[in-house]
Design a protein around this motif. Sequence first.
Motif, PDB file in Angstrom:
ATOM      1  N   VAL A  87       6.239   0.063   7.959  1.00  0.00           N
ATOM      2  CA  VAL A  87       5.954   1.052   6.917  1.00  0.00           C
ATOM      3  C   VAL A  87       7.276   1.713   6.562  1.00  0.00           C
ATOM      4  O   VAL A  87       8.025   2.135   7.456  1.00  0.00           O
TER       5      VAL A  87
ATOM      6  N   THR B 230      -3.627  -1.501   3.510  1.00  0.00           N
ATOM      7  CA  THR B 230      -4.229  -0.300   2.933  1.00  0.00           C
ATOM      8  C   THR B 230      -3.798   0.941   3.689  1.00  0.00           C
ATOM      9  O   THR B 230      -3.558   0.884   4.896  1.00  0.00           O
ATOM     10  N   MET B 231      -3.626   2.031   2.958  1.00  0.00           N
ATOM     11  CA  MET B 231      -3.293   3.320   3.572  1.00  0.00           C
ATOM     12  C   MET B 231      -4.090   4.397   2.851  1.00  0.00           C
ATOM     13  O   MET B 231      -4.353   4.282   1.650  1.00  0.00           O
TER      14      MET B 231
ATOM     15  N   SER C 231       0.854  -1.190   0.000  1.00  0.00           N
ATOM     16  CA  SER C 231       0.000   0.000   0.000  1.00  0.00           C
ATOM     17  C   SER C 231       0.887   1.236   0.000  1.00  0.00           C
ATOM     18  O   SER C 231       2.080   1.153   0.290  1.00  0.00           O
TER      19      SER C 231
ATOM     20  N   GLY D 179       3.378   0.543   2.782  1.00  0.00           N
ATOM     21  CA  GLY D 179       3.114  -0.487   3.784  1.00  0.00           C
ATOM     22  C   GLY D 179       3.611  -1.823   3.286  1.00  0.00           C
ATOM     23  O   GLY D 179       3.435  -2.149   2.117  1.00  0.00           O
TER      24      GLY D 179
ATOM     25  N   VAL E 185       0.399  -4.584   6.057  1.00  0.00           N
ATOM     26  CA  VAL E 185      -0.324  -3.305   6.003  1.00  0.00           C
ATOM     27  C   VAL E 185      -1.004  -3.263   4.639  1.00  0.00           C
ATOM     28  O   VAL E 185      -0.378  -2.920   3.640  1.00  0.00           O
TER      29      VAL E 185
ATOM     30  N   LEU F 247       3.855  10.087  10.082  1.00  0.00           N
ATOM     31  CA  LEU F 247       3.789   8.699  10.505  1.00  0.00           C
ATOM     32  C   LEU F 247       4.688   8.480  11.722  1.00  0.00           C
ATOM     33  O   LEU F 247       5.492   7.564  11.758  1.00  0.00           O
TER      34      LEU F 247
ATOM     35  N   THR G 146      -4.024   3.842   8.369  1.00  0.00           N
ATOM     36  CA  THR G 146      -3.500   2.578   7.849  1.00  0.00           C
ATOM     37  C   THR G 146      -4.408   1.454   8.324  1.00  0.00           C
ATOM     38  O   THR G 146      -5.031   1.544   9.392  1.00  0.00           O
TER      39      THR G 146
END
Length: 2008
Positions: A1624, A1646-1647, A1606, A1618, A1644, A1678, A1658
């Motif tokens: 990340v 999806t963001m 992502s 991700g 991860v 982040l 996220t």
Amino acid sequence: MADRSAPNCHLRLEWVYGYRGHQCRNNLYYTAAKEIVYFVAGVGVVYSPRDHRQKFYLGHQDDIISLALHPERVLVATGQVGKEPYICVWDSYTVQTISILKDVHTHGIACLAFDLDGQRLVSVGLDSKNTICVWDWRKGKMLSMAPGHTDRIFDISWDLYQPNKLVSCGVKHIKFWSLCGNSLTPKRGVFGKTGDLQTILCLACARDEVTHSGALNGDIYVWKGINLIRTIQGAHAAGIFSMNACEEGFATGGRDGCVRLWDLNFKPITVIDLRETDQGYKGLSVRSVCWRGDHILVGTQDSEIFEIVVHERNKPFLIMQGHCEGELWALAVHPTKPLAMTGSDDRSVRIWSLIDHALIARCNMEEPIRCAAVSTDGIHLALGMKDGSFTVLRVRDMTEVVHIKDRKEAIHELKYSPDGTFLAVGSNDSSVDIYGVVQRYKKIGECIGSVSFITHMDWSSDSKYLQTNDGSGKRLFYKMPSGKEVTNKEEIKGVQWVSWTCVYGLEVNGIWPKYSDINDINSVDGNFNGQILVTADDYGIVKLFRYPCLRKGAKFKKYLGHSAHVTNVRWSHDHQWIVSIGGADHSVFQWKFIPERKLKDSLHIAPQESLVDSNSDESDSDQSDVPELDSEIEQETQITYRRQVYKEDLPQLKEQCKEKRKSAASKRRERAPGNSIRLHFVHGYENYRGYDCRSNLFYTQTGEIVYHVAAVGVVYNRQQNTQRFYLGHDDDILCLAIHPLKDYVATGQVGRDSSVHIWDTETIKPLSVLKGYHQYGVCAVDFSADGKRLASVGIDDNHTIVLWDWKKGEKLSAVRGSKDKIFVVKINPYIPDKLITAGIKHMKFWRRAGGGLIGRKGCIGAMGRTDTMMCAVYGWTEEMAFSGTSTGDVCIWRDLFLIKTVKAHDGPVFSMHALEKGFVTGGKDGVVALWDDTFERCLKTYAIKRAALAPGSKGLLLEDNPSIRAISLGHGHILVGTKNGEILEVDKSGPITLLVQGHMEGEVWGLATHPHLPICATVSDDKTLRIWDLSPSHCMLAVRKLKKGGRCCCFSPDGKALAVGLNDGSFLMVNADTLEDLVSFHHRKDVISEIRFSPGAGKYLAVASCDSFVDIYNVMSSKRVGICKGASSYITHMDWDIRGKLLQVNTGAKEQLFFEAPRGKRQTIPSLEIEKIGWASWTSVLGSCCEGIWPIIGEVTDVTASCLTSDSKVLATGDDFGFVKLFRFPAKGKFGKFKRYVAHSTHVTNVRWTHEDSLLVTVGGADTSLMLWTYEMEGHRDSRQYDSEESDLDSEEDGGYDSDVTRENEMNYTIKALSTNIRPMLGIKPHLQQKEPSLDERPPVSRALPQPEKLQTNNVGKKKRPIEVQCHPIPQTCLSHSFLQSLSVTETTLSACVVWSPSWDLVLELVFGYRGKDCRNNVHYLNDGADIIYHTASVGILYNVATGSQSFYQEHNDDILCLTVNQHPKFTNLVATGQVGDSADMSATAPSIHVWDAMSKRTLSVLRCYHSKGVCSVSFSATGKLLLSVGLDPEHTITIWKWQEGAKIANRAGHNQRIFVAEFRPDSDTQFVSVGVKHVRFWTLAGRALLSKKGLLSSIEDARMQTMLSVAFGANNLTFTGTISGDVCVWKDHVLVRIVAKAHNGPVFTMYTTLRDGLIVTGGKERPSKEGGAVKLWDQELKRCRAFRLETGQMTDCVRSVCRGKGKILVGTRNAEIIEVGEKNAACNILINGHMDGPIWGLATHPSRDLFLSAAEDGTVRLWDIAEKKMLNKVSLGHAARTVCYSPEGDMVAIGMKNGEFIVLLVTSLKIWGKKRDRRSAIQDIRFSPDSRYLAVGTSENAVDFYDLTLGPTLNRVSYCKDISSFVIQMDFSADSCYLQVSTGSYKRQVFEVPLGKQLMDQAVIDRITWATWTSVLGDEVVGIWSRHAEKADVNCACVSHSGISLVTGDDFGMVKLFDFPCPEKFAKHKRFLGHSAHLTNIRFTSGDKYVVSAGGDDCSLFIWKCVHMPH
């Protein structure tokens, strides 16, 4: 000797007799000027009936077969046949080309049509797919393309009343097309019962979606929408070929010879039968009609054109006629009158008047005619026939004189003797017969010398001799009239021939090309007076030669017009005209001959515009013998830029070498080195070779100098003596041009698909990259004066010229330039549509026409010949141009005429530059000359001499007057580039400063760095030794010429001496300061390849040569002391050890050898010891320490050089690809990791570190440049990243593992159209089974009782009365409903007459489901969070959060895989969705992207794409105008679209492994990032090119490339990705700067970047815990986050999509839930539920309420409420569920499981009432009997078990059914609970008695059973539900409505179909409803038939359709 130049006369086409009526239609129209436009052969004709004149359009090179008239009726479009056919749009008034459309169709262009406002043109090809193409014809741009049909298309038309709609028709079809975006989508016309399915020949559109079409049987079919609504029968007696619409109505023409006129409503007005008129004849057939006012034009099959005036309709006026059918071979001209006679295979002979341009006589013969001759007195006309006879007619009245048949085979030639006494007749049986004319044609002689058929004959002037040619190429002579052959050559010598029509013979040798033995010239005729010969050949070309022409390959003038072969050509009697006839095109062309004397007055006759180059070897260059080429130009024309391997081929080569890697991958490879290098300075200037290099040197706006060397664009600042580099190219740059504002530069390079880069000289950033049209390389570029356009020329065989809109990266036009090399292209500064090109024997003037360019050769007139042009510029007005020639002249041109030449230089003029007032030129003579603005006076000259060199120069001139290759002016100076690689600045007052310098031609191999000073030495094939200063002054310190070129050099350890090895086997030592000789030796014959001093005192010198020896010399005594023998090939590298005792040697055979000094004894040393030895230097490329430096494709390329830093950490290498690479040393293990740099173009020959490692010096072989690179330690990296790609291989480490990621990566998306059956059925499908006649077929008068009804009904929908809900349906007697039964029968019989459709319709109301398991980022807010949008199966769903209601986008025809929302405020609520598809053939099943409005569901654009398999990611750009898409094809292509226009802007292979997501940066239209399996790439869109950089990991210890899932974005070019491990990665530009470790515990997925505040959400895969959650909200960098828990009760949450609105976060999960989370209170609200895994096999509707149950593979049974639009309850069973059923009262539920167990629940308490497992395999269906007594359980074990429920919850089996043939699919009880029907997996339906389980065999009894329910897909009653296309796929489920009149089915294609029940006829009519993915598993009506519920297999979704009653 005869003059070998082309003749100075000319032909002008004056008249064409004929019209193409065969195989073409609708090709005859009135223009606005009341002229008539049509075509014949390859010529467009505009005929004016008023003044009887013709104009010709000659832009085609082959037969024209289609024509369309623009709505304004001035412009015409014509299409031709051919391998690469094109369309021309031209002006019927001026007959000039306006636009050329090409490069799409093959074979030919069958139909053309303009749209209503004339902006777009549609064309249909003749290829196998009958491709349809829509063009923006003015721009020459294709807008859309689609396969038209599998069979021929005959006509196409735009619907003139609806935009973007078209209709096409052809063999057995008619199709209605809509154009949206770039997609043409067809719907087939439905013929239905109204008319027969047949071939439609023509069509015309009317208003209100009405289309009229003409059919093959003579009927007219009228369509409304896509349905046939009526037919007009017998409109014509046979096929209707043409239909023409005008203001008054329609005209039709048919094969019956009639023309009919109709009014606007297609009511007949009148009929005109042309066969009955006075010009008519039997068999007349109309091919084309055009109706305008009171005139009608008619074109016929037999090449006539009639004009009919309506009120005198029986007197049509014949305005054109020609020969018809069959070939046309016979041609004769009258000896005294301007008449021509022709005869053809159509059996007619015709006489044409050349003055009146008319047919004056016609006579039909019995046989096809093959040749003709007129007697000398003009009285008799002799005709030779195909059957071997000949006939003589009187010319006066065409009456027969005599008919003689002496031969069996065709007569090919006949000729009367000049004295009129004899007629010679030559036939196919190889003989010539002589007949006496006066003796009534009595045969008096025979000539039989030939062995082949006779082709040509000529008489001598005295009638005593005859010469013949035959098919074998022999020329023979005969004595007349006896026919005796003459063999004595002397006898023939003095003979005068009265005519010359023979193709063989000394006098016509020149008509044949050199070195060719083909016989494709059909006819010749000599004009003795004018000394001109005319020829006709098989290529449709008429040529003029000088006569006689003795030597082969003579020059000629050529004329196109005939399409295929020209069969015959003759001069008229007075040589005023030439008449030529075409074989296949049946046409007669009359050409006016314009002799030399007239040409002078007619300069206005410009050469014919040609769009094509001749097939002759440029023989139309009017040129006699070619002058000597200048030696330098000679060299240039020899240079080839073809590479064995291009850089573009590397990725593929690497793929092929993957196997080798696999074995190597086991060893852990070293990381790439931390340090790096950066290009610092380049010595060299690309001008010593190559026609590519001319005028490639300019001043920029800021006074810097821009030029190129190797693959580098250099911007040089002469004040600071520094350089900046453009490194975007990867191979030799061949040309450079500067933008008029002097800030941008265009450079073109070598490459398989070579590119032009436009870049900014200030920022050194690319603005646009143009590619896709030039092969091998680009040799010339030029900007237009407004800077918007760019012209480029390729070095492919045709020297293609392309005109670009460079900012958009769009090709505007392209054309093949010339066979010979083109050196220059220049765009006209006043008219950017015009340009000139100049090159070898070539000067052409071009103008743009749409997608093509039209070129005309420069007209030299009497000035002589075209020289080779080296340079060209435009002058002070638009028509003036100037060119410099290879002979030193300057040619001055006006338009395309040469007006004078001026001598300017000795030797070629290489460069030329226009000033405000005047010009500057430079030549090979080393002189720069300034001229006035007319080239009258030379104002000043500057000679480039050493004496004039100014003190500030950066080097030394090698020689006086070097050849000048480039000149540029600016900033008060003249900038000069020389062939010797020098750049000089000449002050206007005279002094010269040398700025840059490099080696000249030949390769540079020798390189040595000084042991303690910053200098280096190079030696080259250009026979110079040079010393360079490496300190900031960067100049050449000294140069010395050598007697031979050299390949190696070396400084002594004290730096005082320099040893140089030469190419003749000698070497010398010189003083390092003065370069004077110290000593020299010559012991070897071959090249000295390497030379090295021993370390320390430098006692020994080792000299290696290409004859495989190393000689060791003692330096002090100057003697040879040892010879090292044993190498089997030439020596390539040598190194000493520190003690000076051991030599390491590499050879060309890849041997690594060791020798002891000084004697040269060979040693063998184990590899472990080699590393321990201290080496004084390391330049070796072999051995275990260097194993890693050899690339994967080591077979193709060599590592040529290496050098180790003094700390032995980093090894630099150079290779054949021009790469400089850095490796860690030792580089053990194969395929080491490296850093790679591109600057050199081809091979890097040598690399050396300076003494303290601060610089790396490299030299290029072919590019002769010396490059300096600064060495940068890890840590102080400049922010400018110069590192190129890190490594050949992606890391071997796996990118991590996760089951969900693997599933998504390996997902095999099925395309519905190709799906196969979901159940393993065996047997014959029902519609293919043979059946015995059933009771239904008894005679209707039978006294038997009426049939009972098939299904117990609930009277639903029969009468309008409230439905009684019967909880206990009482088994009713048959009679009570018999009247209903009879009534429904009559209904069906009635309805069969109309176009049938069921009286019900289904409308999609609700969908329970969301595609979360293998798709991501596909849930979004719209309208500030009021609505959400997502997708499942093939529907896009808009869900209103407040009401829970749904609306649907249903235009996709297959599964949607991705969805995105346009964030730009201008495009609110715009959604793009991408779907799966099969091959990317642009057909309806190809993958596509739809852009649509979420609120109105209107489709705005459909983009068919080349992503085969499907589209997996879409993203809008910041402005919302661009759309990015990624494909699932093997290359994972990335495409950028302008979605509003449907235009594809850029396209490129993305990565070899799966790309999951690609997203635009939220603030950009050019930057985007893609992530995927072990992959992250940072992309830039430049023009139409996609440039990318891999993410660089190097700056963080132990970072490895993981699978990236992502992406999100932050300010200042930050990117977050991700990973699969839960980390990340944070990237700045494309460098990894930080890792957020374990942002989630699992991947991860999806963001989401919030645009308004930059916060990032996220989503990942985690187990819920106190602190962690699967959704987190982060700050902009982040760094800090807040976690949210999803209260779903799952063990692990797996989030697949997140989106953030106002105070809310929207989450989509793997388990098909969509959840809204409040940011403040973290409260979760589940909005959508769905089954998470499918198929959903079980489905049951409640007997009285709108509730239903579903049971699926995910182990849940769920209860849904339709009214509340939600899931009420869910039971998890722990095992996959297969079937579910309600009891008749709705108080109990039975559930069958996959493991063989079944459960009975009580509905009220959801308590288990009983459960049982008697079987081991899946339960397929479970049913309560209507009296609630029995439970029937059907399983995969071919059994049905009965349980008696009255015995209580113990559930004991009471019995079971025997003899079931296969597994059970569906079961139904009879209404009285006595019978059970079972359908099985072998396509058999069986009936059993309940509860005995005995099979009922008596068909009569079965036919009388009334069933309680019907869900069977088998049985005679439902045979009609099986479709023709069910070979592989099945109908899986069915359900008859409670009312008993309708039936719904679900099949493997994902279709819901609605039928009438019963449907015993095969292939019953039905309605279809799309939406599901492949495989529908179950379907049911709800109580009261209010809804239909369908359950999906692949899509795990439930669709609820509302039943709507349609009024009839």
